[in-house]
Design an enzyme around this catalytic site. Structure first.
Site, PDB file in Angstrom:
ATOM      1  N   ASP A   1       0.834  -1.201   0.000  1.00  0.00           N
ATOM      2  CA  ASP A   1       0.000   0.000   0.000  1.00  0.00           C
ATOM      3  C   ASP A   1       0.864   1.245   0.000  1.00  0.00           C
ATOM      4  O   ASP A   1       2.073   1.180   0.065  1.00  0.00           O
ATOM      5  CB  ASP A   1      -0.859   0.027   1.272  1.00  0.00           C
TER       6      ASP A   1
ATOM      7  N   LYS B   1      -4.276   3.217  -3.644  1.00  0.00           N
ATOM      8  CA  LYS B   1      -4.876   4.248  -4.508  1.00  0.00           C
ATOM      9  C   LYS B   1      -3.796   4.974  -5.297  1.00  0.00           C
ATOM     10  O   LYS B   1      -2.691   5.189  -4.813  1.00  0.00           O
ATOM     11  CB  LYS B   1      -5.598   5.288  -3.634  1.00  0.00           C
TER      12      LYS B   1
ATOM     13  N   MET C   1      -7.709   9.350  11.236  1.00  0.00           N
ATOM     14  CA  MET C   1      -8.621   9.743  10.162  1.00  0.00           C
ATOM     15  C   MET C   1      -8.137  11.018   9.502  1.00  0.00           C
ATOM     16  O   MET C   1      -7.238  11.678   9.994  1.00  0.00           O
ATOM     17  CB  MET C   1     -10.049   9.880  10.661  1.00  0.00           C
TER      18      MET C   1
HETATM   19  N1  SAH Z   1      -2.624   0.140   9.804  1.00  0.00           N
HETATM   20  C1  SAH Z   1      -2.181   1.499  10.029  1.00  0.00           C
HETATM   21  C2  SAH Z   1      -3.327   2.491   9.940  1.00  0.00           C
HETATM   22  C3  SAH Z   1      -3.953   2.588   8.580  1.00  0.00           C
HETATM   23  S1  SAH Z   1      -5.239   3.752   8.499  1.00  0.00           S
HETATM   24  C4  SAH Z   1      -1.495   1.599  11.388  1.00  0.00           C
HETATM   25  O1  SAH Z   1      -1.562   0.654  12.190  1.00  0.00           O
HETATM   26  O2  SAH Z   1      -0.841   2.600  11.646  1.00  0.00           O
HETATM   27  C5  SAH Z   1      -4.403   5.166   7.858  1.00  0.00           C
HETATM   28  C6  SAH Z   1      -4.318   6.234   8.906  1.00  0.00           C
HETATM   29  O3  SAH Z   1      -3.239   5.940   9.781  1.00  0.00           O
HETATM   30  C7  SAH Z   1      -3.985   7.599   8.355  1.00  0.00           C
HETATM   31  O4  SAH Z   1      -5.138   8.268   7.890  1.00  0.00           O
HETATM   32  C8  SAH Z   1      -3.418   8.276   9.574  1.00  0.00           C
HETATM   33  O5  SAH Z   1      -4.425   8.691  10.462  1.00  0.00           O
HETATM   34  C9  SAH Z   1      -2.673   7.129  10.224  1.00  0.00           C
HETATM   35  N2  SAH Z   1      -1.233   7.130   9.874  1.00  0.00           N
HETATM   36  C10 SAH Z   1      -0.564   6.213   9.171  1.00  0.00           C
HETATM   37  N3  SAH Z   1       0.750   6.533   9.114  1.00  0.00           N
HETATM   38  C11 SAH Z   1       0.903   7.668   9.804  1.00  0.00           C
HETATM   39  C12 SAH Z   1       2.016   8.490  10.147  1.00  0.00           C
HETATM   40  N4  SAH Z   1       3.256   8.209   9.729  1.00  0.00           N
HETATM   41  N5  SAH Z   1       1.802   9.586  10.898  1.00  0.00           N
HETATM   42  C13 SAH Z   1       0.571   9.888  11.334  1.00  0.00           C
HETATM   43  N6  SAH Z   1      -0.521   9.158  11.037  1.00  0.00           N
HETATM   44  C14 SAH Z   1      -0.361   8.053  10.306  1.00  0.00           C
END
Ligand code: SAH
Length: 499
Positions: free
Chosen positions: A37, A59, A174
């Protein structure tokens, strides 16, 4: 082979490559197929096997992503075809990563799978901002919350009253677009508008940014600062702890973008030191080292062996190795190293240099060799094919019989568009030899006007000036440690307003 495949649902962590698990790296290195992804760490796929089938399934601008059903089907199909499949996701695969759905599809199809948890952004991004999601005095529970990507539907699945009452930290995964609505709903449902909140953008990545405010004001602060996804929001008294325990921003090179122009194979030590000090490092290798075939019978004839670079040491030992020789080949000789880096490389091969000048330049080595008897003796100078002749000439003048052994060529490396773009953001550009200067400029690399130019020593500085560049920082010790020290000192001096 039908049926013997396996699918690994792997978390790649929040962005800092150092937060990838050992297991994830092992699996990437041995995968037949990798489906990944958007939010995976930079370089996460570097260790993938050459022939692996690596596909992006997230995407893309202007193009539709694979649907979740299509991804599930693809995983089942590849698993059934007997492949070792890594399904790589940002953060943790089971935290808002749809890994649960993929596991269900695999279980239903009877395809073997393994789940490899990752460091989730909701814990890691706050941690890098100095916010512990739980704390003995400030939060004994934490809730991970996600909403719909569409702000109009932000509330559909969420119980605002329950979230408002939740006795602990709320961590929101989010889009920042939802924040105004979400914070409004929380306050309307009874959450304290004066509670501390923080939004962390691109957590654990070199350009991480954090905004803090009260719950009622956080959305407008985020808007003012132009915060963009990916970002997580932490709501709760723990967000206030950042004032005392923020650590990332306090590192000496935090906020600096440092370009490293030396050959990729030699860059890692310097890059690692700079990263530890908080810099974002961009690798823009201007040169590469190519070993030459070496004609050498051994070192037995030489009274003195001079080495003028760590690469030279490494390649001389390789040449000796090819002859079935080792460090004992140096037994009868006096050994001279041009500087501490070269001496350290020698030490790594079991040889303690007899002569190391204070300054790492050929002239200083000539001086340092003044007390070594060379008249009528044979001397070996092992070095780059293209180098100044100061040392061999001076030794010949003193009556030595000098053999120059060219061990390697220094060649220019083309910079990619991505590297040129990264270079244009640099606040410091480091040069570790005259060849890095010449080749960087020849390959179209430009030092940004606002960047500070850092040179490892006087010879490199001269090359910089000859190419019309100002030298802002010159290392006192002409090695990597000296360069890092000088750069750090310069950054510190520029931070405190001049008295
Ligand atoms: N599986 C992932 C989350 C996926 S949902 C996890 O465990 O982290 C995607 C959301 O994760 C984004 O919209 C954001 O809110 C958060 N996210 C992912 N990477 C991030 C980062 N480096 N810094 C801040 N938020 C992050």
């Amino acid at each position: 082979m039908r049926g013997s495949g396996i699918v690994y649902l792997v978390g790649a962590g929040p962005g800092d490559p150092g937060l990838m698990t050992r297991r994830s790296l092992e699996l990437i290195a041995t995968a037949d197929a990798i489906l990944y992804d958007r939010l995976i760490p930079p370089g996460a796929l570097d260790g993938a096997p050459k022939g692996a089938d690596v596909r992006y399934v997230g995407k893309r601008p202007g193009q539709s992503a694979l649907t979740q059903d299509e991804i599930n089907d693809l995983l089942v199909e590849l698993g059934r075809a007997g492949r070792r499949v890594v399904r790589l996701k940002g953060g943790d695969p089971f935290v808002f990563g749809r890994g649960g759905e993929e596991a269900e599809a695999l279980a239903a199809a009877g395809v073997a799978f393994e789940v490899v948890p990752g460091v989730t952004a909701g814990v890691a991004a706050p941690a890098y901002a100095g916010i512990p999601v739980t704390h003995r005095d400030a939060a004994s529970a934490v809730a991970f919350v996600t909403g719909h990507e569409d702000p109009e539907k932000a509330d559909s699945a969420l119980d605002w009253e329950a979230l408002a009452r939740f006795p602990g930290t709320l961590v929101l995964y989010m889009g920042v677009r939802n924040l105004p609505l979400v914070t409004e709903r929380l306050v309307a449902a009874g959450r304290d508008p004066a509670e501390a909140a923080a939004v962390v953008e691109r957590g654990t990545l070199p350009d991480q940014r954090t905004v803090t405010a009260t719950l009622s004001e956080i959305a407008s602060r985020v808007e003012e600062e132009g915060i963009r996804p990916p970002a997580v929001t932490a709501i709760g008294p723990v967000a206030g702890l950042r004032e005392t325990i923020a650590w990332l921003e306090r590192r000496p090179l935090y906020g600096e973008v440092v370009a490293v122009t030396r050959a990729r194979a030699q860059a890692s030590g310097l890059a690692a030191r700079l990263r530890e000090l908080g810099a974002e490092v961009v690798e823009t290798p201007a040169i590469r080292i190519e070993a030459r075939p070496v004609r050498l019978a051994g070192l037995a004839d030489y009274a003195l062996v001079c080495l003028t670079s760590p690469n030279g040491v490494r390649l001389l030992f390789e040449a000796l190795g090819n002859l079935g020789l080792d460090a004992r080949a140096f037994a009868g000789a006096t050994v001279a190293a041009i500087g501490p880096g070269t001496a350290a490389e020698l030490a790594g091969h079991g040889i303690r240099a007899d002569v190391v000048p204070e300054r790492s330049v050929a002239e200083a080595l000539v001086d340092a060799l003044a007390s070594v008897q060379v008249e009528g003796r044979r001397v070996l100078v092992a070095r780059a094919s293209e180098a100044r002749d100061v040392l061999p000439e001076a030794l010949r003048k003193r009556g030595a019989e000098v053999d120059v052994l060219p061990l390697y060529d220094t060649l220019g490396e083309r910079l990619t568009d991505g590297q040129l773009e990264a270079l244009s953001r640099a606040t410091y550009v480091t040069f570790t030899s005259s060849s890095t200067v010449r080749f960087l400029l020849e390959s179209g690399g430009r030092v940004p006007d606002s960047a500070r130019v850092v040179s490892i020593g006087p010879i490199t500085s001269r090359a910089l000036r000859e190419h019309g560049l100002d030298v802002h920082v010159e290392a006192e010790r002409h090695d990597v440690d000296g360069l890092v020290a000088a750069l750090t000192e310069d950054a510190a001096a520029r931070r405190v307003p001049a008295a």
